[in-house]
Design a protein around this motif. Structure first.
Motif, PDB file in Angstrom:
ATOM      1  N   GLU A  69       0.833  -1.207   0.000  1.00 19.42           N
ATOM      2  CA  GLU A  69       0.000   0.000   0.000  1.00 19.42           C
ATOM      3  C   GLU A  69       0.865   1.253   0.000  1.00 19.42           C
ATOM      4  O   GLU A  69       0.608   2.199  -0.743  1.00 19.42           O
ATOM      5  CB  GLU A  69      -0.923  -0.003   1.217  1.00 19.42           C
ATOM      6  N   GLN A  70       1.909   1.268   0.814  1.00 24.71           N
ATOM      7  CA  GLN A  70       2.797   2.429   0.861  1.00 24.71           C
ATOM      8  C   GLN A  70       3.515   2.615  -0.467  1.00 24.71           C
ATOM      9  O   GLN A  70       3.666   3.724  -0.946  1.00 24.71           O
ATOM     10  CB  GLN A  70       3.821   2.286   1.995  1.00 24.71           C
ATOM     11  N   GLY A  71       3.934   1.514  -1.072  1.00 22.12           N
ATOM     12  CA  GLY A  71       4.578   1.599  -2.379  1.00 22.12           C
ATOM     13  C   GLY A  71       3.637   2.167  -3.421  1.00 22.12           C
ATOM     14  O   GLY A  71       4.023   2.973  -4.255  1.00 22.12           O
ATOM     15  N   ALA A  72       2.371   1.761  -3.378  1.00 21.92           N
ATOM     16  CA  ALA A  72       1.380   2.290  -4.321  1.00 21.92           C
ATOM     17  C   ALA A  72       1.165   3.778  -4.080  1.00 21.92           C
ATOM     18  O   ALA A  72       1.063   4.562  -5.020  1.00 21.92           O
ATOM     19  CB  ALA A  72       0.073   1.524  -4.187  1.00 21.92           C
ATOM     20  N   LYS A  78       4.354  10.224  -6.852  1.00 27.11           N
ATOM     21  CA  LYS A  78       5.386  10.526  -7.841  1.00 27.11           C
ATOM     22  C   LYS A  78       4.738  10.889  -9.187  1.00 27.11           C
ATOM     23  O   LYS A  78       5.152  11.842  -9.847  1.00 27.11           O
ATOM     24  CB  LYS A  78       6.303   9.312  -8.004  1.00 27.11           C
ATOM     25  N   LEU A  79       3.702  10.134  -9.586  1.00 27.94           N
ATOM     26  CA  LEU A  79       3.019  10.436 -10.839  1.00 27.94           C
ATOM     27  C   LEU A  79       2.350  11.805 -10.792  1.00 27.94           C
ATOM     28  O   LEU A  79       2.411  12.566 -11.763  1.00 27.94           O
ATOM     29  CB  LEU A  79       1.973   9.368 -11.148  1.00 27.94           C
ATOM     30  N   ARG A  80       1.710  12.137  -9.677  1.00 28.51           N
ATOM     31  CA  ARG A  80       1.065  13.445  -9.540  1.00 28.51           C
ATOM     32  C   ARG A  80       2.095  14.567  -9.661  1.00 28.51           C
ATOM     33  O   ARG A  80       1.859  15.571 -10.325  1.00 28.51           O
ATOM     34  CB  ARG A  80       0.342  13.545  -8.197  1.00 28.51           C
ATOM     35  N   ALA A  81       3.253  14.398  -9.019  1.00 31.79           N
ATOM     36  CA  ALA A  81       4.304  15.412  -9.083  1.00 31.79           C
ATOM     37  C   ALA A  81       4.817  15.572 -10.516  1.00 31.79           C
ATOM     38  O   ALA A  81       5.054  16.693 -10.984  1.00 31.79           O
ATOM     39  CB  ALA A  81       5.451  15.044  -8.146  1.00 31.79           C
ATOM     40  N   GLN A  82       4.981  14.462 -11.230  1.00 28.86           N
ATOM     41  CA  GLN A  82       5.451  14.529 -12.612  1.00 28.86           C
ATOM     42  C   GLN A  82       4.442  15.246 -13.497  1.00 28.86           C
ATOM     43  O   GLN A  82       4.811  16.064 -14.339  1.00 28.86           O
ATOM     44  CB  GLN A  82       5.712  13.123 -13.158  1.00 28.86           C
TER      45      GLN A  82
END
Length: 102
Positions: A69-72, A78-82
């Motif tokens: 869950e933490q990895g997800a 990370k995707l949102r920041a990108q």
């Protein structure tokens, strides 16, 4: 040495034991030429960790669930920041509109 499946021109299916680079020879039943029959290899996973039932305890399962869950969550962040960075760069690339003349 491995055993390989072959089929002859007459349709006989045989298994031949020979070295990996070796030739199979003629069909043992009729003497015709043999052609290799390709099939999916048998794969055997040995050891722990390949199946969900291999988890040893409830505590370990909870740990793995939290880690997943933490990895997800980290991946989503990370995707949102990108995406935000790309949108910011795209906005910076837009030329300013020409000034209005009265």
């Amino acid at each position: 040495m491995p055993v390989y499946p072959y089929r002859c021109e007459a349709g006989h299916e045989v298994e031949v034991l020979h070295a990996a680079g070796g030739a199979p020879g003629p069909c043992p039943q009729c003497g015709a030429a043999l052609t290799r029959v390709w099939a999916a290899p048998a794969v055997h996973f040995k050891g722990k960790g390949f199946y969900a039932t291999d988890v040893g305890s409830e505590r370990q399962r909870r740990f793995l669930d939290r880690a997943a869950e933490q990895g997800a969550n980290d991946h989503d962040d990370k995707l949102r920041a990108q995406r935000a960075e790309r949108a910011k760069a795209k906005a910076a690339e837009k030329p300013a509109p020409p000034p209005r003349t009265p």
